[in-house]
Design a protein around this motif. Structure first.
Motif, PDB file in Angstrom:
ATOM      1  N   ALA A  80       0.765  -1.128  -0.324  1.00  0.00           N
ATOM      2  CA  ALA A  80      -0.225   0.010  -0.309  1.00  0.00           C
ATOM      3  C   ALA A  80       1.024   1.290   0.001  1.00  0.00           C
ATOM      4  O   ALA A  80       0.624   2.161  -0.428  1.00  0.00           O
ATOM      5  CB  ALA A  80      -0.680  -0.111   0.925  1.00  0.00           C
ATOM      6  N   VAL A  81       1.924   1.087   1.275  1.00  0.00           N
ATOM      7  CA  VAL A  81       2.856   2.706   1.095  1.00  0.00           C
ATOM      8  C   VAL A  81       3.313   2.182  -0.298  1.00  0.00           C
ATOM      9  O   VAL A  81       3.321   3.627  -0.738  1.00  0.00           O
ATOM     10  CB  VAL A  81       3.590   2.701   2.193  1.00  0.00           C
ATOM     11  N   ARG A  82       3.984   1.698  -1.120  1.00  0.00           N
ATOM     12  CA  ARG A  82       4.809   1.647  -1.972  1.00  0.00           C
ATOM     13  C   ARG A  82       3.438   1.809  -3.760  1.00  0.00           C
ATOM     14  O   ARG A  82       3.824   3.025  -4.292  1.00  0.00           O
ATOM     15  CB  ARG A  82       4.883   0.085  -3.139  1.00  0.00           C
ATOM     16  N   GLU A  83       2.295   1.579  -3.269  1.00  0.00           N
ATOM     17  CA  GLU A  83       1.478   2.406  -4.520  1.00  0.00           C
ATOM     18  C   GLU A  83       1.094   3.980  -4.265  1.00  0.00           C
ATOM     19  O   GLU A  83       0.284   4.659  -5.125  1.00  0.00           O
ATOM     20  CB  GLU A  83       0.264   1.635  -3.466  1.00  0.00           C
ATOM     21  N   ALA A  84       1.557   4.296  -2.903  1.00  0.00           N
ATOM     22  CA  ALA A  84       1.358   5.899  -2.420  1.00  0.00           C
ATOM     23  C   ALA A  84       2.687   6.111  -2.706  1.00  0.00           C
ATOM     24  O   ALA A  84       2.254   7.524  -2.886  1.00  0.00           O
ATOM     25  CB  ALA A  84       1.013   5.740  -1.221  1.00  0.00           C
ATOM     26  N   VAL A  85       3.616   5.912  -3.578  1.00  0.00           N
ATOM     27  CA  VAL A  85       4.627   6.518  -4.125  1.00  0.00           C
ATOM     28  C   VAL A  85       4.428   7.595  -4.188  1.00  0.00           C
ATOM     29  O   VAL A  85       5.042   8.678  -4.554  1.00  0.00           O
ATOM     30  CB  VAL A  85       5.909   5.548  -3.609  1.00  0.00           C
ATOM     31  N   PRO A  86       3.266   7.912  -5.787  1.00  0.00           N
ATOM     32  CA  PRO A  86       3.266   8.628  -6.870  1.00  0.00           C
ATOM     33  C   PRO A  86       2.285   9.790  -6.102  1.00  0.00           C
ATOM     34  O   PRO A  86       2.627  10.784  -6.658  1.00  0.00           O
ATOM     35  CB  PRO A  86       2.622   7.545  -8.337  1.00  0.00           C
ATOM     36  N   THR A 138      -5.108  14.358  -1.540  1.00  0.00           N
ATOM     37  CA  THR A 138      -4.280  13.456  -2.278  1.00  0.00           C
ATOM     38  C   THR A 138      -3.528  12.770  -0.022  1.00  0.00           C
ATOM     39  O   THR A 138      -3.534  11.693   0.053  1.00  0.00           O
ATOM     40  CB  THR A 138      -2.281  14.177  -1.828  1.00  0.00           C
ATOM     41  N   PHE A 139      -3.867  13.790   0.250  1.00  0.00           N
ATOM     42  CA  PHE A 139      -3.586  12.628   2.345  1.00  0.00           C
ATOM     43  C   PHE A 139      -4.631  12.271   2.186  1.00  0.00           C
ATOM     44  O   PHE A 139      -4.888  11.332   2.946  1.00  0.00           O
ATOM     45  CB  PHE A 139      -3.375  14.263   2.939  1.00  0.00           C
ATOM     46  N   THR A 140      -6.225  12.219   1.690  1.00  0.00           N
ATOM     47  CA  THR A 140      -7.098  11.697   2.009  1.00  0.00           C
ATOM     48  C   THR A 140      -7.064  10.332   1.363  1.00  0.00           C
ATOM     49  O   THR A 140      -7.541   9.191   1.983  1.00  0.00           O
ATOM     50  CB  THR A 140      -8.280  12.227   1.665  1.00  0.00           C
ATOM     51  N   ALA A 141      -6.392  10.187   0.141  1.00  0.00           N
ATOM     52  CA  ALA A 141      -6.132   8.600  -1.012  1.00  0.00           C
ATOM     53  C   ALA A 141      -4.696   8.108  -0.114  1.00  0.00           C
ATOM     54  O   ALA A 141      -5.064   6.595  -0.054  1.00  0.00           O
ATOM     55  CB  ALA A 141      -5.327   9.013  -2.231  1.00  0.00           C
ATOM     56  N   TRP A 142      -4.035   8.697   0.191  1.00  0.00           N
ATOM     57  CA  TRP A 142      -3.248   8.156   1.188  1.00  0.00           C
ATOM     58  C   TRP A 142      -3.321   7.277   2.732  1.00  0.00           C
ATOM     59  O   TRP A 142      -2.956   6.287   2.561  1.00  0.00           O
ATOM     60  CB  TRP A 142      -1.705   9.612   1.811  1.00  0.00           C
ATOM     61  N   ARG A 143      -4.423   8.232   3.318  1.00  0.00           N
ATOM     62  CA  ARG A 143      -4.643   7.708   5.061  1.00  0.00           C
ATOM     63  C   ARG A 143      -5.819   6.042   4.219  1.00  0.00           C
ATOM     64  O   ARG A 143      -5.963   5.119   4.682  1.00  0.00           O
ATOM     65  CB  ARG A 143      -5.252   8.418   5.496  1.00  0.00           C
ATOM     66  N   ALA A 144      -6.275   6.879   2.824  1.00  0.00           N
ATOM     67  CA  ALA A 144      -7.628   5.496   2.672  1.00  0.00           C
ATOM     68  C   ALA A 144      -6.550   3.995   1.685  1.00  0.00           C
ATOM     69  O   ALA A 144      -6.990   2.465   2.989  1.00  0.00           O
ATOM     70  CB  ALA A 144      -8.378   5.725   2.025  1.00  0.00           C
TER      71      ALA A 144
END
Length: 99
Positions: free
Chosen positions: A21-27, A71-77
């Motif tokens: 999930a963190v890898r997916e959030a890199v972009p 973007t923060f909301t997407a990260w936390r999701a």
């Protein structure tokens, strides 16, 4: 540069999924204004604990712009379901380069 250091404790036995999930959030971070770097480190002595270390141009790039963005909301999701407790976040700046 300011470093955000988020200590994240995750639920047991979800390491691979959390790291994915963190890898997916890199972009998401790469596209965030003022974000200069991002890395995830796993604590050896506490296997369910990670440090997310993010370099920001200024404190406000993190605390104002990023934290109030979609973007923060997407990260936390992406990563929130893996948290065992709310992350502990601190900000640092370099005081000395030894070598």
């Amino acid at each position: 540069m300011i470093y955000e250091i988020a200590e994240i404790q995750i639920k047991p036995d979800v390491h691979a999924d959390f790291e994915a999930a963190v890898r997916e959030a890199v972009p998401l971070f790469r596209a965030s204004p003022g974000c200069l770097s991002m890395r995830l480190e796993r604590i050896i002595e506490r296997q369910d604990t990670y440090h997310l270390v993010i370099g920001w141009e200024t404190l406000e790039h993190h605390t104002v712009q990023f934290r109030s963005s979609e973007t923060f909301t997407a990260w936390r999701a992406l990563v929130g379901p893996f948290f065992a407790a709310p992350p502990r976040v601190e900000h640092t700046q370099n005081a000395l380069n030894g070598f």
